[in-house]
Each structure stands twice: as structure tokens, then as C-alpha cells.
Design a protein around this motif. Structure first.
Motif, PDB file in Angstrom:
ATOM      1  N   UNK A 230       1.016  -1.410  -0.116  1.00  0.00           N
ATOM      2  CA  UNK A 230      -0.057  -0.024   0.002  1.00  0.00           C
ATOM      3  C   UNK A 230       0.749   1.256  -0.100  1.00  0.00           C
ATOM      4  N   UNK A 231       0.717   2.170  -0.916  1.00  0.00           N
ATOM      5  CA  UNK A 231       1.326   3.535  -0.754  1.00  0.00           C
ATOM      6  C   UNK A 231       0.174   4.204  -1.008  1.00  0.00           C
ATOM      7  N   UNK A 232       0.077   5.060   0.026  1.00  0.00           N
ATOM      8  CA  UNK A 232      -1.294   6.117   0.378  1.00  0.00           C
ATOM      9  C   UNK A 232      -1.153   7.265  -0.567  1.00  0.00           C
ATOM     10  N   UNK A 233      -2.178   7.420  -1.408  1.00  0.00           N
ATOM     11  CA  UNK A 233      -2.048   8.700  -2.418  1.00  0.00           C
ATOM     12  C   UNK A 233      -2.331   9.988  -1.493  1.00  0.00           C
ATOM     13  N   UNK A 234      -2.085  11.006  -1.816  1.00  0.00           N
ATOM     14  CA  UNK A 234      -2.069  12.197  -1.220  1.00  0.00           C
ATOM     15  C   UNK A 234      -3.396  12.555  -0.442  1.00  0.00           C
ATOM     16  N   UNK A 235      -4.701  12.194  -0.826  1.00  0.00           N
ATOM     17  CA  UNK A 235      -5.927  12.448  -0.250  1.00  0.00           C
ATOM     18  C   UNK A 235      -5.745  11.632   0.914  1.00  0.00           C
ATOM     19  N   UNK A 236      -5.415  10.273   0.879  1.00  0.00           N
ATOM     20  CA  UNK A 236      -5.511   9.678   1.975  1.00  0.00           C
ATOM     21  C   UNK A 236      -4.552  10.018   3.337  1.00  0.00           C
ATOM     22  N   UNK A 237      -3.406  10.513   2.667  1.00  0.00           N
ATOM     23  CA  UNK A 237      -2.382  11.298   3.791  1.00  0.00           C
ATOM     24  C   UNK A 237      -3.212  12.112   4.341  1.00  0.00           C
ATOM     25  N   UNK A 238      -3.717  13.097   3.891  1.00  0.00           N
ATOM     26  CA  UNK A 238      -4.368  14.092   4.472  1.00  0.00           C
ATOM     27  C   UNK A 238      -5.493  13.825   5.154  1.00  0.00           C
ATOM     28  N   UNK A 239      -5.890  12.664   5.210  1.00  0.00           N
ATOM     29  CA  UNK A 239      -7.122  12.113   5.907  1.00  0.00           C
ATOM     30  C   UNK A 239      -8.513  12.755   5.078  1.00  0.00           C
ATOM     31  N   UNK A 240      -8.233  12.954   3.814  1.00  0.00           N
ATOM     32  CA  UNK A 240      -9.519  13.376   3.037  1.00  0.00           C
ATOM     33  C   UNK A 240     -10.306  12.197   2.129  1.00  0.00           C
ATOM     34  N   UNK A 241      -9.552  11.172   2.133  1.00  0.00           N
ATOM     35  CA  UNK A 241     -10.168   9.871   1.376  1.00  0.00           C
ATOM     36  C   UNK A 241      -9.551   8.901   2.299  1.00  0.00           C
ATOM     37  N   UNK A 242     -10.437   7.691   2.285  1.00  0.00           N
ATOM     38  CA  UNK A 242      -9.887   6.492   2.818  1.00  0.00           C
ATOM     39  C   UNK A 242      -9.139   5.251   1.744  1.00  0.00           C
ATOM     40  N   UNK A 243      -8.238   4.746   2.299  1.00  0.00           N
ATOM     41  CA  UNK A 243      -7.772   3.742   1.421  1.00  0.00           C
ATOM     42  C   UNK A 243      -8.470   2.535   1.224  1.00  0.00           C
ATOM     43  N   UNK A 244      -8.940   1.982   0.215  1.00  0.00           N
ATOM     44  CA  UNK A 244      -9.968   1.070   0.102  1.00  0.00           C
ATOM     45  C   UNK A 244      -9.393  -0.165   0.919  1.00  0.00           C
ATOM     46  N   UNK A 245     -10.267  -0.994   1.498  1.00  0.00           N
ATOM     47  CA  UNK A 245      -9.934  -2.306   2.200  1.00  0.00           C
ATOM     48  C   UNK A 245      -9.575  -3.296   1.117  1.00  0.00           C
ATOM     49  N   UNK A 246      -8.501  -4.065   1.678  1.00  0.00           N
ATOM     50  CA  UNK A 246      -8.293  -5.236   0.829  1.00  0.00           C
ATOM     51  C   UNK A 246      -9.226  -6.039   0.164  1.00  0.00           C
ATOM     52  N   UNK A 247     -10.160  -6.290   0.956  1.00  0.00           N
ATOM     53  CA  UNK A 247     -11.397  -6.916   0.426  1.00  0.00           C
ATOM     54  C   UNK A 247     -12.349  -6.243  -0.586  1.00  0.00           C
ATOM     55  N   UNK A 248     -12.249  -5.110  -0.563  1.00  0.00           N
ATOM     56  CA  UNK A 248     -13.000  -4.006  -1.511  1.00  0.00           C
ATOM     57  C   UNK A 248     -12.128  -4.440  -2.876  1.00  0.00           C
TER      58      UNK A 248
END
Lengths: 194, 590
Positions: free
Chosen positions: A99-117
């Protein structure tokens, strides 16, 4: 007419270009016509990157046609899920559980999708989805940057055929001092989905 | 003969070498950069990074006048910069062959527009070739040089991103490039041909028009324009990548594959059109063929089927063709659309400044200053992106300084600041800087000096002291240069020192004196400098988000605190400096 179409998806800096060079070289070794396409430049700075590699008796377009990908190699989990339109019910996907978090995830503005999803999204579009701990395997061997060779090892076990062709190209394209390590990484990848 | 996979750019360079090109000049620009990079490594050639595309074309023209085959290469927008020189060279003609390779960027993977360079061939009145793969890239450079000598004109070869950056098989040739002449040729002192004062230029224009007629005749029989017989139902006219996509989508159709895209072979097109029921042009970007074919009075379809915007792909050509009823549609499109919609909701991953990049520290200060920042083209353009959001204009190379001056003399209330990189400054920043001084402007210009042309992949430039062919040379000193222009208020500082830079910015932005700040921190990707990553004291972290607003990828939001990915972190410690809680602790060792 025989053809095998590959798509590699990842994040700039993960080494998809070296991996696509190796995959293209293997196609030539196996006697195919080979074409390959990728974008350089701005996308290198941590952005989404994709490489197209095509093997066939004859190949016109260097770009894989949407809906006709045979193998998708996802170097990063989220990036693997970005290309459903390229897949079909026969497509095989190999996903690196990394997993490498995109900027929006780093900023807490989006969720990183779950592996299952992500797995569900891929299974919806593809025939077969295989997960490997590629970065972890490469890191255990001493360098997480060898992820590309691990992924190719995994792919080689699905494609079958002579392992020598693969190792010959790895030898041509990888610096000599890292060759042994890369051979181990290739074997680890190959064994990861046996 | 052995075949080798080459990118289009590698093949252009190989073709130029094989054809005896002895002088090459370019300014880096995606997707063209690797052409000159590769050419420079061949034995016995002279290759340079010029300060900009116009200079590179002048250099190539000069070499050609002196009897050496030459090549200039650039991206599509570079031709705008070089256009003045392109037009005079068409009038003068040349001595030895000259090829200008231009790489367009449909879909703007790394560009500010998607102009179609084929229009330049028509505009400047010179022939243009367009290869459809790397083998043709190699061959067409050689053909262009022969045509250049036969017709006494520069010849353009057009590429696009998918030719330049795609790898396809190329025949490796045994032949050696022709040897250079034993005696250096004399420059031909022929004023009627080479001095374009009005009286002489008027005499040259008819030559240009006559030459175009001859080239149109040549186009009728050149083997690079070929008919591939198929069914009489559908006839496709295409060139370059579009030809490859169309070949896959219309396996039964007849094709007129154009390798020479200007001037067009009218008789050949008429003959092809008369043999097919429906005639369709498949071309990316402008309806360049379509309009000319329609002017011939031939019924043809094109942009009513395929878009004028963005690059093509096999899937796009197929779906447009299906909609137009040229082929049968494929199944499962609804499902694919639903999956695509779901994928489009995934968080995007735009390019961003690298961890440790000095530009980030500078843009942090610029954002804090509240200044209106007029920018330029380079890595630092990424300073516009959230969360930094600290650049408010980018147009083209070198535009920022002049635009800032214009905004100033129109008397906006904002404090303004122009910003551009070191390589961009050498490219086109010097003239607008002179303008500010000459015309009593007050603009502050920041040169973000990372000591390399970073965005295109670490090319040398006049400030680095090293040439393209790795020779040591005199480095142009930025500070001395701007002082020599007449600027007296000049400061040089390291952007990592954010307190010092904040003071300098405040001083300059509040001064009526025109000024220059050189923000100097070498590119960390180039120097490979890396320091130990700092550590987060999770207890002390107030979860305020100030460090996250630097837009640095190793910094991640966790439950109630931030964390730093030690693999991605470069150890620049900017986050340490901005943290108000002293929760990020610098480390001396790994």
C-alpha cells in the motif's frame, strides 16, 4: 493468431519500467513480435504509472486494447484496481499486497480501500485474482525495490515455458552485482503462487 | 540482420547516426528528450543541449549551411519557440540535409497544450514525414535527410508520445555512417540565397512555392505512401499511431498509409478513394488530412466519427467506429461502464514534489507570504497543487516574469512574485528580466535553482558547467548574470532555511525595487542526498495537520497523530521546522 497482452500498474518509482523491459525482452526470446508502451516525464513524480507490453505473431498497436488484457500485474493494491475496463473474464491479475497512500489519504480526506473491497472489484472484472506479498518477499531478500522481478517470477509460473529465457533477460538488464539477488527474487516470486 | 527493441526516440537517434548526421542540437522536453540524449552517445558526433529550441534550430541550420548533416529535436511547443528560424530556413534552403524531429503530446501527458505540429508543415511550407513505429522512425530520419538535400529544404519528422516512448523492433544495420569530408567545406557566400533582406526574400518565395509543387509530385510515388489492398467497402487513410490502431480495428479494410503527411499526394488519394465505397480518415487531433481531402472535392468522413481532443487508443477507435456503424459493436459495455465508474471513485494519485525537494520549502514560505505567484514550466509547477496551492499562473516557458510585470503595471493590490527554474531561466527568462529593469518595474523574481533540468530527467544546462557530451565547460553564474543586467537587489539563499528565506521574501516583496532571489538547493534525485528520517513523538503530536499541509508523501495521517514512512522520507526535516508542538524530532543517525 497467438497474442499475450500484459498491463503493469503501479506508482512512479516502483520500477515498472525495468519490469516491462524484462517482460518485453522475454517475449523476443520466445520468438514473438513485441511492442511496449509507457509514459515518462511528469508521472514519474509519485503518480500513477502504467506499462503496456504485447506479445504476438503480429502486433500493430503498442497499446493494449481495453477489455483484452491477458495479465494485469498490480505493483500496488489500489493501482491494480484502477484498470477494470482493460480486463475480461479470462484475465488473470497478480496483485502485490502493498500500500502506498495517495495524497488525499495522507491528508485524511479519503480512505484507502480495504483489501477485500479491492479484491471484489478485481474479481468482478477479471477471471482470476492472485495476491502475493511481493514487496515483503523482496525486502526479506534485502531490497524492496526488487518487487518487479518478484512479480515477473510469479507471472512466469503462470505462463509456463522455459525459465531460462526469463533469467537470461534478467541477466541482460540487471546490474551484475545485483544479479544473484535478483535471481533469488525471481525464484521467490515464482514460488509465491505455486 | 538482428532486431532490437528500441523506443521511437532511440530509433530517431540511431537513424540520424546511420545517416551521417554530425551535428545535433536540442532543448529537453517530454516526450522528445531522449532523442538528443541517445544521439549524443554515438561516436564522432557533436551534440548539445542548447538554451532553448530556437537556438538549437539555428545551430542545426548553421551546421547544414556548412555542409554537415544536422538534426534538431524538440517537443511540439518547442517549435513555437523555434518557429522564426524554421520559416527563414525554408526560404534560404540549405547545403547539407537538415531534419527537425518534433514530438507531439496528444492527451497532454506532460504538456500545456496538444497542438498538432502537422499544421507547421503547411504553415511554414515544408515537407513532413510521420513514422508509425520505431523501425520507421529510424528509416524516416534518413529519408528526411535525403529529401532535404534533394529539394533544398528543412524536413520535419513528426512523432507523438506513443511513438517516442513505445518500444518496437528495429533492424540493426551493418552499414557505417558516411565518413565526414576530408576537407572542411567552405561556407557558400551567396547573398541572394542566404541574406533574407526583402529583395532577396521576394526572390526566394517563388522558389518555396515551386518546391512545394515538386514535393507534392514526389509524394505521389514515394514508397512511404502506400496502398494496402483490402475490401472495397471501407477505405481508411491514416498515419502514425492512428494507422496502428486502425489496423487492429479494421482488419478487412483497404488502407492508404501515409508516411509523408505534407504535402499530400492528391492523385494517389483520388485513386484510393475511387476504389472504396466509404472513405474514412482516422487521425488524432486536428482534421489535417480530412480538410485537405475535402478541398479536393472528395467525400470523406473523419471528425464526425473520431474526436478532435485527446489521444486515440485501439478501444477508442473501435467504439467510435461501432457508433458510426462502420463495424459491429462489442458486448458487455454496460458492465464495463459500471466497473469504470467504480474505479473512478478510487483516490487519485497526481504527480507531486518529491520528498526532500527544495521547492517544497520555498513554496511553504511563498504560501505563508500570501503573494500572488506567477509561475513557469518545470518541477516547481507542482507548487500549484493542493495542499501547497502556492502558484497561481503557468502558461509556457518563460512567461511568468513578463506576466508578473504586466500584472504589476496594471496595479493589482496583491504583492506579486515571478518564479521559474534555473534551466527555464536560461531558456527564456533573461529577456523579460531585462524588460522589468528597462521599464521601471518592481517585480520580484525567484529563480528556483536546483542545478539541473530535473523535470525531463536530469539534463545539463548552461549553469551546470557540464555539456551534454559530458565535457567540462564554463558555467554561467546566475547571480553574476542578473547583477550584470543591472539588478542591485539580489539575494541567494537555501530554501531549507525557511526562517532566512521568509525574511528575504518579506524584504523583497515589500520593496519597490525590482529584485531577484536565487533559491538554491540541488535536486535530491540528482544528488541522491538522503538524511535520516525524523521520528514522530506520538504523545506530543497535537494532530493539528500543519505538517500534512506540506503535501509530502511520507507524512501520513494516523488515528490521533501523524506518522512518517521511513522508506519514502528524504530527511530534509522541513516538517520538523513547521511543527508547532515539537513533536517531530530530527535524528542524527539512521
Amino acid at each position: 493468431m497467438k497474442k499475450v497482452d500484459f498491463l503493469m500498474a503501479g506508482v512512479g518509482g516502483q520500477g515498472t519500467i525495468l519490469a516491462s523491459n524484462i517482460l518485453a525482452g522475454v517475449g523476443l526470446e520466445l520468438g514473438y513480435e513485441v511492442k511496449k508502451a509507457e509514459v515518462h516525464g511528469m508521472a514519474q513524480r509519485g503518480g500513477t504509472v502504467e506499462s503496456h507490453v504485447r506479445w504476438g505473431d503480429t502486433v500493430s498497436s503498442p497499446l493494449v486494447e481495453e477489455g483484452k488484457t491477458d495479465y494485469l500485474l498490480g505493483f500496488e493494491m489500489l493501482e491494480a484496481a484502477r484498470w477494470p475496463t482493460y480486463l475480461n473474464k479470462e484475465s488473470v491479475v497478480i496483485v502485490n499486497r502493498y500500500r502506498i497512500a495517495p495524497p488525499a489519504v495522507n491528508l485524511g480526506k479519503a480512505d484507502y480501500p480495504k483489501e477485500q473491497q479491492l479484491d471484489e472489484m478485481l474479481k468482478n472484472s477479471a477471471g482470476k485474482v492472485l495476491w502475493i506479498n511481493g514487496t515483503e518477499l523482496a525486502a526479506e531478500l534485502g531490497n524492496p525495490a526488487m518487487i518487479g522481478v518478484v512479480m515477473l517470477g510469479a507471472l512466469s509460473s503462470l505462463l509456463g515455458g522455459e525459465e531460462e529465457a526469463w533469467l537470461k533477460v534478467v541477466e541482460d538488464l540487471v546490474p551484475a552485482k545485483f544479479l544473484d539477488l535478483n535471481k533469488k527474487a525471481f525464484a521467490a516470486g515464482r514460488d509465491s503462487i505455486k | 540482420m538482428a532486431k532490437k527493441l528500441m523506443t521511437g526516440n532511440e530509433a530517431f537517434a540511431y537513424g540520424a547516426y546511420l545517416s551521417g548526421v554530425r551535428v545535433g542540437a536540442a532543448y529537453p522536453g517530454t516526450p522528445s528528450t531522449e532523442i538528443m540524449d541517445n544521439f549524443s552517445r554515438y561516436p564522432g558526433v557533436f551534440a548539445e543541449w542548447s538554451p532553448n529550441e530556437k537556438v538549437s534550430l539555428d545551430v542545426a541550420i548553421g551546421a547544414s549551411y556548412a555542409g554537415a548533416r544536422s538534426m534538431a529535436s524538440m517537443k511540439h511547443v518547442g517549435v513555437n519557440v523555434a518557429a522564426d528560424s524554421l520559416f527563414y530556413a525554408v526560404y534560404t534552403g540549405l547545403k547539407a540535409g537538415l531534419v527537425l524531429v518534433v514530438a507531439d503530446d496528444p492527451s497532454m501527458h506532460s504538456s500545456q497544450n496538444e497542438q498538432d505540429s502537422r499544421n507547421y508543415a503547411k504553415f511554414a511550407k515544408l515537407p513532413m514525414l510521420e513514422p508509425a513505429d520505431s523501425e520507421e522512425a529510424k528509416q524516416y530520419v534518413g529519408l528526411a535527410l535525403e529529401m532535404s538535400e534533394q529539394f533544398d529544404t528543412p524536413v520535419m519528422v513528426r512523432s507523438v508520445t506513443r511513438i517516442s516512448h513505445s518500444s518496437t523492433p528495429v533492424e540493426m544495420e551493418d552499414r557505417q555512417p558516411p565518413p565526414p569530408p576530408e576537407e572542411p567545406p567552405a561556407y557558400e557566400r551567396d547573398a541572394r540565397k542566404f541574406v533574407m533582406v526583402p529583395a532577396n526574400a521576394r526572390h526566394r518565395h517563388p522558389v518555396v512555392e515551386e518546391r512545394l509543387q515538386q514535393l507534392a509530385e514526389y509524394a505521389e510515388t514515394t514508397p512511404v505512401n502506400r496502398i494496402e489492398e483490402g475490401s472495397g467497402e471501407l477505405g481508411i487513410i491514416a498515419a502514425g499511431t492512428s494507422y496502428q490502431y486502425a489496423r487492429e480495428v479494421f482488419p478487412e479494410a483497404s488502407f492508404l498509409k501515409l508516411g509523408m503527411v505534407y504535402p499530400l499526394p492528391e492523385k494517389l488519394i483520388r485513386r484510393f478513394a475511387s476504389g472504396v465505397k466509404t472513405l474514412v480518415v482516422v487521425e488524432e487531433l486536428d482534421p489535417f488530412f480530412e480538410e485537405q481531402i475535402r478541398l479536393m472535392g472528395i467525400e470523406v468522413r473523419g471528425k464526425d466519427i473520431f474526436p478532435i481532443i485527446g489521444e486515440f487508443s485501439p478501444a477508442l477507435v473501435r467504439s467510435c467506429a461501432a457508433k458510426a456503424g462502420l463495424i459491429e459493436g462489442s458486448q458487455g459495455q454496460k458492465e464495463a461502464a459500471a466497473a469504470a465508474a467504480k474505479a473512478s471513485e478510487l483516490p487519485v494519485r497526481p504527480p507531486m514534489l518529491c520528498p526532500g525537494c527544495g521547492h517544497r520549502s520555498l513554496f511553504y514560505n511563498l504560501r505563508e507570504s500570501g503573494a500572488l505567484v506567477l509561475g513557469d514550466i518545470g518541477c516547481y509547477t507542482l507548487g500549484f497543487a493542493p495542499p501547497l496551492s502556492a502558484m497561481h499562473f503557468t502558461g509556457c516557458m518563460g512567461a511568468g516574469i513578463g506576466v508578473a510585470h504586466g500584472i504589476d503595471v496594471a496595479k493589482v493590490k496583491d504583492r506579486t512574485c515571478a518564479i521559474l527554474g534555473d534551466s527555464t531561466f536560461f531558456h527564456s527568462g533573461i529577456h523579460p528580466l531585462i524588460d522589468i529593469l528597462y521599464n521601471g518595474g518592481s517585480t520580484t523574481t525567484v529563480i528556483t535553482d536546483n542545478s539541473v533540468t530535473a523535470m525531463t530527467g536530469m539534463q545539463q544546462h548552461p549553469g551546470t558547467g557540464i555539456t551534454l557530451q559530458k565535457q567540462k565547460t564554463k558555467a554561467v553564474d546566475l547571480e553574476k548574470l542578473v547583477r550584470a543586467i543591472g539588478f542591485e537587489k539580489v539575494d541567494v539563499a537555501d530554501p531549507y532555511d525557511i526562517d532566512k528565506m521568509a525574511k528575504i521574501l518579506d524584504d523583497h516583496l515589500n520593496s519597490d525595487e525590482p529584485s531577484v532571489i536565487i533559491s538554491r538547493r540541488p535536486c535530491v534525485l540528482y544528488t541522491r542526498e538522503k538524511n535520516p528520517p525524523p521520528r514522530v513523538d506520538e504523545e506530543a503530536c497535537a494532530d493539528c495537520g500543519i505538517c500534512l499541509d506540506l503535501g509530502c508523501s511520507p507524512l501520513m495521517q494516523e488515528e490521533g497523530h501523524v506518522s512518517i514512512d521511513p522508506i519514502l522520507c528524504n530527511g530534509c526535516n522541513l516538517c520538523v521546522k513547521v511543527c508547532p508542538s515539537e513533536a517531530i524530532i530530527p535524528q542524527e543517525s539512521w
